[in-house]
Design an enzyme around this catalytic site. Structure first.
Site, PDB file in Angstrom:
ATOM      1  CD  GLU A 299     -25.638  -9.324  -0.838  1.00  0.00           C
ATOM      2  OE1 GLU A 299     -26.381  -8.661  -0.110  1.00  0.00           O
ATOM      3  OE2 GLU A 299     -24.525  -8.922  -1.192  1.00  0.00           O
TER       4      GLU A 299
ATOM      5  N   GLY B 259     -29.239  -2.767  -4.657  1.00  0.00           N
ATOM      6  CA  GLY B 259     -29.329  -1.321  -4.827  1.00  0.00           C
ATOM      7  C   GLY B 259     -30.215  -0.889  -5.983  1.00  0.00           C
TER       8      GLY B 259
ATOM      9  CE  LYS C 226     -24.745  -1.480  -0.546  1.00  0.00           C
ATOM     10  NZ  LYS C 226     -24.970  -2.018  -1.868  1.00  0.00           N
TER      11      LYS C 226
ATOM     12  CG  ASN D 244     -22.570  -3.846   2.964  1.00  0.00           C
ATOM     13  OD1 ASN D 244     -21.666  -3.144   3.420  1.00  0.00           O
ATOM     14  ND2 ASN D 244     -22.620  -4.222   1.694  1.00  0.00           N
TER      15      ASN D 244
ATOM     16  CD  GLU E  67     -21.946  -2.606  -3.749  1.00  0.00           C
ATOM     17  OE1 GLU E  67     -21.371  -2.247  -2.705  1.00  0.00           O
ATOM     18  OE2 GLU E  67     -23.181  -2.555  -3.894  1.00  0.00           O
TER      19      GLU E  67
ATOM     20  CB  SER F 137     -33.873  -4.317  -3.308  1.00  0.00           C
ATOM     21  OG  SER F 137     -33.006  -3.632  -4.205  1.00  0.00           O
TER      22      SER F 137
ATOM     23  CG  HIS G 121     -20.808  -6.771  -1.387  1.00  0.00           C
ATOM     24  ND1 HIS G 121     -21.104  -5.997  -2.487  1.00  0.00           N
ATOM     25  CD2 HIS G 121     -21.911  -6.759  -0.613  1.00  0.00           C
ATOM     26  CE1 HIS G 121     -22.338  -5.539  -2.375  1.00  0.00           C
ATOM     27  NE2 HIS G 121     -22.855  -5.985  -1.244  1.00  0.00           N
TER      28      HIS G 121
HETATM   29  C1  PEP Z   1     -25.784  -5.168  -0.164  1.00  0.00           C
HETATM   30  O1  PEP Z   1     -25.057  -4.200  -0.232  1.00  0.00           O
HETATM   31  O2  PEP Z   1     -25.314  -6.254   0.222  1.00  0.00           O
HETATM   32  C2  PEP Z   1     -27.185  -5.038  -0.549  1.00  0.00           C
HETATM   33  C3  PEP Z   1     -27.937  -6.114  -0.575  1.00  0.00           C
HETATM   34  O3  PEP Z   1     -27.623  -3.779  -0.876  1.00  0.00           O
HETATM   35  P1  PEP Z   1     -29.170  -3.279  -1.015  1.00  0.00           P
HETATM   36  O4  PEP Z   1     -29.910  -3.843   0.174  1.00  0.00           O
HETATM   37  O5  PEP Z   1     -29.090  -1.795  -0.986  1.00  0.00           O
HETATM   38  O6  PEP Z   1     -29.696  -3.843  -2.297  1.00  0.00           O
END
Ligand code: PEP
Length: 249
Positions: A165, A171, A11, A9, A95, A211, A93
């Site tokens: 997630e 992040g 973003k 992803n 976000e 992460s 997601h």
């Molecule tokens: C994501 O954006 O779905 C995500 C898991 O981000 P990160 O791997 O940066 O934590």
């Protein structure tokens, strides 16, 4: 045996030409039996698609609207993504839920639109740190799953992928432990038995996201109910993403 599925992803990172450069490098480095996808921003989809021509890496979008067309300034519909050549779309997601008002209801509507357009959906779910600390993880995650799948029959649910997630791990550099991830993934698998039947529950991939890095990917994906990864930051570097993909066995 479920085929592992790893999606990057991006973003709101990478222009079209930067994205094309990234996948040109990536496709040289990736040799795997796993399903692999990248999800660039809308503006990079076309050039990334061209750079992926002939590769087995799939193209996903990061969101879609639930209507096919109309007066929805700034939105993009599922049939538009399909026409562009997308294979799938990420939905719900955290976000989007946190900054753009997504709810279980709008995720459900977007999911129906994606499936109707023959896009493979990845539906994201996960609890915040406050919810985990209040022992509400399963209450939140199960509500999000039931909400996303409301009104869908077992065969239709079986056409989706879920991404667990935990919001506190996205992040932040804080990854869930393998035990924490497996515990929630196993609970999700149990709920899928109820919603999609045994065959559906056995078939649906549940990705872990939060992460994921080259250092922890293989161990996370070796858990019995962790069927791949949704990767944010580490998917923006070809070397890191290729090493994560190598851990998907
Ligand atoms: C994501 O954006 O779905 C995500 C898991 O981000 P990160 O791997 O940066 O934590």
């Amino acid at each position: 045996m479920r085929r592992k599925f790893v999606c990057g992803n991006w973003k709101m990172f990478k222009t079209g030409s930067e994205g094309a450069d990234l996948v040109r490098e990536l496709r040289q480095r990736v040799s795997t039996q796993a399903q692999i996808a990248v999800a660039p921003p809308f503006t990079a989809l076309e050039s990334v698609k061209q750079a992926l021509a002939g590769a087995s890496i799939q193209l996903f979008a990061q969101n879609c609207h639930f209507e096919k067309q109309g007066a929805f300034t700034g939105e993009v519909s599922a049939p538009m993504l399909k026409a562009l050549g997308c294979d799938g779309v990420i939905l719900g997601h955290s976000e989007r839920r946190q900054h753009f008002g997504e709810t279980d209801e709008t995720v459900n509507k977007r999911l129906k639109a994606a499936l109707e357009a023959q896009l493979h959906p990845i539906v994201c779910i996960g609890e915040t740190l406050a919810e985990r600390e209040a022992n509400r993880t399963w209450e939140v995650v199960s509500r999000q799953i039931r909400g996303a799948f409301a009104g869908l029959d077992a065969a239709t649910i079986a056409r989706t992928t879920l991404a667990y997630e935990p919001v506190w791990a996205i992040g932040t550099g804080k990854t869930a432990t393998t035990a924490q991830a497996q515990e929630v993934h196993a609970q999700i698998r149990g709920l899928l038995r109820e919603l999609a039947g045994q065959a559906g529950a056995d078939a649906i991939r549940i990705q872990y996201g939060g992460s994921v890095k080259p250092e922890n990917a293989a161990e996370l994906m070796a858990q019995p109910d962790v069927d791949g990864a949704l990767v944010g930051g580490a998917s923006l570097k070809a070397d890191d993403f290729a090493r994560i993909i190598a851990g998907a066995r």
